[in-house]
Design an enzyme around this catalytic site. Sequence first.
Site, PDB file in Angstrom:
ATOM      1  N   ARG A 254      -3.008 -10.656   3.276  1.00  0.00           N
ATOM      2  CA  ARG A 254      -3.959 -10.943   4.349  1.00  0.00           C
ATOM      3  C   ARG A 254      -3.929 -12.437   4.655  1.00  0.00           C
ATOM      4  NH1 ARG A 254      -8.577  -8.543   5.430  1.00  0.00           N
ATOM      5  NH2 ARG A 254      -8.401  -9.929   7.226  1.00  0.00           N
TER       6      ARG A 254
ATOM      7  N   ARG B 283       1.537   1.344   7.317  1.00  0.00           N
ATOM      8  CA  ARG B 283       2.693   1.765   8.124  1.00  0.00           C
ATOM      9  C   ARG B 283       3.971   1.114   7.618  1.00  0.00           C
ATOM     10  NH1 ARG B 283       5.409  -1.089  11.607  1.00  0.00           N
ATOM     11  NH2 ARG B 283       3.820  -2.720  11.559  1.00  0.00           N
ATOM     12  N   ARG B 284       3.915  -0.192   7.397  1.00  0.00           N
ATOM     13  CA  ARG B 284       5.102  -0.889   6.908  1.00  0.00           C
ATOM     14  C   ARG B 284       5.466  -0.423   5.496  1.00  0.00           C
ATOM     15  NH1 ARG B 284       2.779  -6.614   9.254  1.00  0.00           N
ATOM     16  NH2 ARG B 284       3.903  -6.593  11.260  1.00  0.00           N
TER      17      ARG B 284
ATOM     18  N   LYS C 257      -2.159  -4.551  19.409  1.00  0.00           N
ATOM     19  CA  LYS C 257      -2.170  -3.771  18.163  1.00  0.00           C
ATOM     20  C   LYS C 257      -3.496  -3.876  17.425  1.00  0.00           C
ATOM     21  CE  LYS C 257      -0.064  -7.342  15.216  1.00  0.00           C
ATOM     22  NZ  LYS C 257      -1.240  -7.506  14.335  1.00  0.00           N
ATOM     23  N   ASP C 258      -4.326  -4.873  17.756  1.00  0.00           N
ATOM     24  CA  ASP C 258      -5.607  -5.046  17.081  1.00  0.00           C
ATOM     25  C   ASP C 258      -6.754  -4.328  17.782  1.00  0.00           C
ATOM     26  OD1 ASP C 258      -4.500  -6.645  15.114  1.00  0.00           O
ATOM     27  OD2 ASP C 258      -4.901  -8.514  16.182  1.00  0.00           O
TER      28      ASP C 258
ATOM     29  N   ARG D 207       0.034 -16.474   4.958  1.00  0.00           N
ATOM     30  CA  ARG D 207       0.996 -15.435   4.588  1.00  0.00           C
ATOM     31  C   ARG D 207       2.333 -16.037   4.176  1.00  0.00           C
ATOM     32  NH1 ARG D 207      -0.103 -10.140   8.360  1.00  0.00           N
ATOM     33  NH2 ARG D 207      -2.351 -10.379   8.505  1.00  0.00           N
TER      34      ARG D 207
ATOM     35  N   CYS E   8      -5.723   0.868  12.354  1.00  0.00           N
ATOM     36  CA  CYS E   8      -4.568   0.128  11.881  1.00  0.00           C
ATOM     37  C   CYS E   8      -4.306   0.336  10.395  1.00  0.00           C
ATOM     38  CB  CYS E   8      -4.722  -1.357  12.173  1.00  0.00           C
ATOM     39  SG  CYS E   8      -6.193  -2.086  11.458  1.00  0.00           S
TER      40      CYS E   8
END
Length: 297
Positions: free
Chosen positions: A149, A131-132, A86-87, A155, A240
């Site tokens: 971040r 997206r989330r 995904k990165d 987190r 992203c």
Amino acid sequence: MKPGPGTRLRLATRTSPLARWQAEHVATLLIAAHPGLAVDVVGTDTLGDRRVDVPISEIGGKGVFATEVQRLVLDGAADLAVHSAKDLPAVTGEGLALAAVPERGDPRDALVGRPLDALAAGATVATGSQRRRVQLAALRPDLRFVELRGNMATRLGKVPDGGAIVVAVAALERLGLAGRISEALEVGTVLPQVGQAALAVETRAGDTEAAALVAAIEHPTTRRRVDAERAFLAELGGDCDLPAGAYAEITAAGTVWVRALLAGDDDEVQRAEATGADGVALGAELARRLRAAVGAA
């Protein structure tokens, strides 16, 4: 390909705990496939690791987690680069080849703090992902969203009082933190990021020896799914920070089922899906369809 005596591969990765887990997992897979192979892990920090004070979109998007790792391979300081799929930018960079995609983990997003239905009206949800955010906002317009971040430990230390953070299920599982999950959000509820929970192993283009060794850890089903998702993002011209997601599955009939979403400037989420034999073509088709639906050029 069987490695000769003393064959050694240098594997480049970010130095975060999750990235180290991913690199060591790939090393374990390679050694299991090629007994006698030696694998060294070469770590480096990336711009995305250093600049945790600003949103990813402000410092360059996906490449901020990949460029320095890829540079080690391009400069000959490493033979392989391991990334979270995904990165990775949706188009493989010049001089590199996406040599293998091992078997995927759990692709879902997770809430840590409280489940979605237990969040009070106006509760705070922390996430750095557009997206989330747009998907959760569509489900719960009353929620308040703030930026998130940092590495996983950072987190988890930022769970808002009475609220939640959103992180990947696979990340928590790989770090032995699955017990922190308050709710795993099904893909039909919150569609994952392209390549979420999959790993990507790059080699230098033309390095046939490294590519042959890495081919042993390819998971063909996962590769087919991830290729379809990456085709969606590539056609979208995205990164992203886009409010976009795609998730591909292989049906019992052997076809590819791709679900995708994109939000426009008004954050209204548009969804589309398609099934067929060519996942890459489907991904690109869905990107064009959704881009038209949100009025994007």
